[in-house]
Motif scaffolding. Structure first.
Motif, PDB file in Angstrom:
ATOM      1  N   TRP A 118      -6.054  -2.266  14.940  1.00  0.00           N
ATOM      2  CA  TRP A 118      -4.991  -3.122  15.477  1.00  0.00           C
ATOM      3  C   TRP A 118      -5.339  -3.685  16.850  1.00  0.00           C
ATOM      4  O   TRP A 118      -4.854  -4.747  17.233  1.00  0.00           O
ATOM      5  CB  TRP A 118      -3.672  -2.344  15.550  1.00  0.00           C
ATOM      6  CG  TRP A 118      -3.618  -1.343  16.671  1.00  0.00           C
ATOM      7  CD1 TRP A 118      -4.124  -0.080  16.668  1.00  0.00           C
ATOM      8  CD2 TRP A 118      -3.022  -1.539  17.961  1.00  0.00           C
ATOM      9  NE1 TRP A 118      -3.897   0.535  17.871  1.00  0.00           N
ATOM     10  CE2 TRP A 118      -3.208  -0.341  18.690  1.00  0.00           C
ATOM     11  CE3 TRP A 118      -2.353  -2.592  18.565  1.00  0.00           C
ATOM     12  CZ2 TRP A 118      -2.760  -0.172  19.990  1.00  0.00           C
ATOM     13  CZ3 TRP A 118      -1.892  -2.430  19.877  1.00  0.00           C
ATOM     14  CH2 TRP A 118      -2.099  -1.226  20.573  1.00  0.00           C
ATOM     15  N   ASN A 133       4.720 -17.675  11.211  1.00  0.00           N
ATOM     16  CA  ASN A 133       5.940 -16.891  11.361  1.00  0.00           C
ATOM     17  C   ASN A 133       6.967 -17.605  12.240  1.00  0.00           C
ATOM     18  O   ASN A 133       8.174 -17.557  11.968  1.00  0.00           O
ATOM     19  CB  ASN A 133       5.597 -15.526  11.963  1.00  0.00           C
ATOM     20  CG  ASN A 133       6.798 -14.614  12.075  1.00  0.00           C
ATOM     21  OD1 ASN A 133       7.404 -14.255  11.082  1.00  0.00           O
ATOM     22  ND2 ASN A 133       7.156 -14.232  13.308  1.00  0.00           N
ATOM     23  N   LYS A 140       9.646 -12.773  11.426  1.00  0.00           N
ATOM     24  CA  LYS A 140       9.469 -11.334  11.534  1.00  0.00           C
ATOM     25  C   LYS A 140       9.244 -10.955  12.997  1.00  0.00           C
ATOM     26  O   LYS A 140       8.946 -11.793  13.840  1.00  0.00           O
ATOM     27  CB  LYS A 140       8.240 -10.885  10.724  1.00  0.00           C
ATOM     28  CG  LYS A 140       8.296 -11.191   9.250  1.00  0.00           C
ATOM     29  CD  LYS A 140       7.003 -10.733   8.586  1.00  0.00           C
ATOM     30  CE  LYS A 140       6.983 -11.021   7.099  1.00  0.00           C
ATOM     31  NZ  LYS A 140       5.709 -10.597   6.470  1.00  0.00           N
ATOM     32  N   GLU A 141       9.389  -9.663  13.275  1.00  0.00           N
ATOM     33  CA  GLU A 141       9.015  -9.153  14.586  1.00  0.00           C
ATOM     34  C   GLU A 141       7.499  -9.292  14.746  1.00  0.00           C
ATOM     35  O   GLU A 141       6.748  -9.251  13.764  1.00  0.00           O
ATOM     36  CB  GLU A 141       9.412  -7.686  14.719  1.00  0.00           C
ATOM     37  CG  GLU A 141      10.910  -7.430  14.690  1.00  0.00           C
ATOM     38  CD  GLU A 141      11.605  -7.966  15.937  1.00  0.00           C
ATOM     39  OE1 GLU A 141      10.953  -8.049  16.995  1.00  0.00           O
ATOM     40  OE2 GLU A 141      12.808  -8.305  15.839  1.00  0.00           O
ATOM     41  N   ASN A 143       5.270  -7.285  15.850  1.00  0.00           N
ATOM     42  CA  ASN A 143       4.496  -6.146  15.354  1.00  0.00           C
ATOM     43  C   ASN A 143       4.323  -6.207  13.846  1.00  0.00           C
ATOM     44  O   ASN A 143       3.263  -5.827  13.322  1.00  0.00           O
ATOM     45  CB  ASN A 143       5.181  -4.837  15.744  1.00  0.00           C
ATOM     46  CG  ASN A 143       4.359  -3.622  15.362  1.00  0.00           C
ATOM     47  OD1 ASN A 143       3.298  -3.384  15.929  1.00  0.00           O
ATOM     48  ND2 ASN A 143       4.841  -2.847  14.404  1.00  0.00           N
ATOM     49  N   ASP A 144       5.336  -6.697  13.144  1.00  0.00           N
ATOM     50  CA  ASP A 144       5.232  -6.815  11.689  1.00  0.00           C
ATOM     51  C   ASP A 144       4.171  -7.841  11.297  1.00  0.00           C
ATOM     52  O   ASP A 144       3.462  -7.673  10.297  1.00  0.00           O
ATOM     53  CB  ASP A 144       6.579  -7.205  11.090  1.00  0.00           C
ATOM     54  CG  ASP A 144       7.630  -6.112  11.234  1.00  0.00           C
ATOM     55  OD1 ASP A 144       7.229  -4.936  11.326  1.00  0.00           O
ATOM     56  OD2 ASP A 144       8.832  -6.431  11.258  1.00  0.00           O
ATOM     57  N   MET A 147       0.828  -6.198  11.625  1.00  0.00           N
ATOM     58  CA  MET A 147       0.558  -5.330  10.474  1.00  0.00           C
ATOM     59  C   MET A 147       0.148  -6.165   9.249  1.00  0.00           C
ATOM     60  O   MET A 147      -0.742  -5.778   8.492  1.00  0.00           O
ATOM     61  CB  MET A 147       1.785  -4.477  10.144  1.00  0.00           C
ATOM     62  CG  MET A 147       2.192  -3.481  11.238  1.00  0.00           C
ATOM     63  SD  MET A 147       0.873  -2.337  11.733  1.00  0.00           S
ATOM     64  CE  MET A 147       0.451  -3.008  13.358  1.00  0.00           C
ATOM     65  N   ASP A 148       0.789  -7.327   9.081  1.00  0.00           N
ATOM     66  CA  ASP A 148       0.384  -8.244   8.009  1.00  0.00           C
ATOM     67  C   ASP A 148      -1.077  -8.641   8.183  1.00  0.00           C
ATOM     68  O   ASP A 148      -1.852  -8.677   7.220  1.00  0.00           O
ATOM     69  CB  ASP A 148       1.245  -9.510   8.033  1.00  0.00           C
ATOM     70  CG  ASP A 148       2.674  -9.279   7.560  1.00  0.00           C
ATOM     71  OD1 ASP A 148       2.941  -8.240   6.938  1.00  0.00           O
ATOM     72  OD2 ASP A 148       3.520 -10.165   7.821  1.00  0.00           O
ATOM     73  N   ASP A 182       3.807   2.832  11.439  1.00  0.00           N
ATOM     74  CA  ASP A 182       2.980   1.666  11.144  1.00  0.00           C
ATOM     75  C   ASP A 182       1.837   2.041  10.210  1.00  0.00           C
ATOM     76  O   ASP A 182       1.526   1.316   9.258  1.00  0.00           O
ATOM     77  CB  ASP A 182       2.407   1.066  12.435  1.00  0.00           C
ATOM     78  CG  ASP A 182       3.436   0.303  13.243  1.00  0.00           C
ATOM     79  OD1 ASP A 182       4.452  -0.123  12.663  1.00  0.00           O
ATOM     80  OD2 ASP A 182       3.222   0.121  14.459  1.00  0.00           O
ATOM     81  N   ASP A 185       3.120   2.541   6.667  1.00  0.00           N
ATOM     82  CA  ASP A 185       3.466   1.266   6.028  1.00  0.00           C
ATOM     83  C   ASP A 185       2.215   0.482   5.625  1.00  0.00           C
ATOM     84  O   ASP A 185       2.138  -0.069   4.520  1.00  0.00           O
ATOM     85  CB  ASP A 185       4.326   0.422   6.970  1.00  0.00           C
ATOM     86  CG  ASP A 185       5.707   1.017   7.184  1.00  0.00           C
ATOM     87  OD1 ASP A 185       6.110   1.880   6.388  1.00  0.00           O
ATOM     88  OD2 ASP A 185       6.378   0.629   8.168  1.00  0.00           O
ATOM     89  N   ARG A 189       0.793  -0.432   1.689  1.00  0.00           N
ATOM     90  CA  ARG A 189       0.489  -1.788   1.232  1.00  0.00           C
ATOM     91  C   ARG A 189      -0.944  -1.899   0.743  1.00  0.00           C
ATOM     92  O   ARG A 189      -1.208  -2.531  -0.293  1.00  0.00           O
ATOM     93  CB  ARG A 189       0.776  -2.782   2.360  1.00  0.00           C
ATOM     94  CG  ARG A 189       2.263  -2.903   2.662  1.00  0.00           C
ATOM     95  CD  ARG A 189       2.526  -3.699   3.914  1.00  0.00           C
ATOM     96  NE  ARG A 189       2.029  -5.072   3.810  1.00  0.00           N
ATOM     97  CZ  ARG A 189       2.106  -5.950   4.804  1.00  0.00           C
ATOM     98  NH1 ARG A 189       2.643  -5.599   5.962  1.00  0.00           N
ATOM     99  NH2 ARG A 189       1.642  -7.174   4.633  1.00  0.00           N
TER     100      ARG A 189
END
Length: 261
Positions: A118, A133, A140-141, A143-144, A147-148, A182, A185, A189
């Motif tokens: 990250w 986004n 989204k936030e 941070n999301d 993560m994507d 995180d 999650d 995925r």
């Protein structure tokens, strides 16, 4: 992973031997300079002479495409390469450098761990996703979105490696973050969107008790998921002592395995 200067052959051999004796099934060493790359064949040869057959993984950042081509003996001696798609270059240079590493791995029949982190994501990918986004009806936030980007980077890099001739059975994915939720999650995925082997690890987990608790929460939850445990490997840094670091990992995985019975 060792914390020695890899160019210091006696120190690296000694620490790797200690890790193996404590129960490490894999040992990763950094290969960040020409001196380190030149030392790798000697390190591996000395370990094998001592009867230590623990696989040795080379950790490459920024210049792996150069070192692996300039030092073919290093490329042959290592059992696996770890590369971070976020720091192999930008744009066309990224693709060329990434391919150079995959080509060397293919030439020598080596496995590759595509390790996304990250803190060092491909900034062009992050920027593109952030822009998309911002235009979304329900953004989204931040941070999301990061993560994507991690999931996309790992899966797209694996697809790129496949396009260069690497077999799926020689590709391992990891996506390391420092937050427990995180990590859970992201790996959920990756587990549902790909069939590659996964390397589990919580980066910056901390030392001592904090590291053990954080790693247990993150890794124990993930490996306990149905269908994931048998195909995953994990690395945990729980403390600054070799015996504590290597002893807590089997305990975490053993506990997760028993929860499925």
């Amino acid at each position: 992973m060792t914390n020695t200067d890899t160019a210091d052959v006696p120190a690296t051999v000694s620490q790797t031997e200690a890790l193996a004796a404590a129960g490490s099934e894999l040992v990763r060493i950094t290969v960040n300079t020409r001196e380190a790359a030149a030392a790798v064949p000697n390190i591996v040869a000395q370990l094998r002479d001592r009867g230590i057959d623990t696989p040795i993984i080379g950790d490459f950042h920024y210049n792996g495409h150069i070192l692996l081509r300039e030092y073919p003996a290093c490329a042959r001696a290592l059992d696996k390469y770890r590369i971070n798609p976020g720091n192999v270059g930008m744009g066309r240079q990224h693709d060329d450098n990434f391919r150079a590493i995959i080509d060397v791995a293919n030439d020598h029949g080596k496995a590759v761990r595509i390790g996304v982190n990250w803190g060092s994501l491909d900034q062009s990918l992050v920027t593109r996703l952030m822009d998309e986004n911002a235009k979304a009806a329900t953004p989204k936030e931040a941070n999301d979105v990061v993560m994507d980007a991690m999931v996309i980077s790992a899966i797209e890099s694996a697809a790129m490696a496949r396009s260069y001739g690497m077999g799926a059975d020689r590709i391992i994915l990891s996506a390391k973050v420092s937050g427990v939720q995180d990590l859970i999650d992201v790996y959920r995925r990756l587990g549902t969107q790909s069939d590659y082997a996964l390397h589990l690890g919580l980066t910056e987990a901390g030392m001592g008790r904090r590291g053990i608790v954080s790693s247990t929460a993150a890794l124990g939850t993930r490996v306990a998921a149905a269908g994931i445990f048998p195909t995953n490997a994990g690395g945990v840094s729980c403390a600054n002592r070799i015996h504590r670091s290597t002893k807590c990992s089997p305990a975490i995985f053993g506990s997760a395995a028993s929860s499925q019975t």
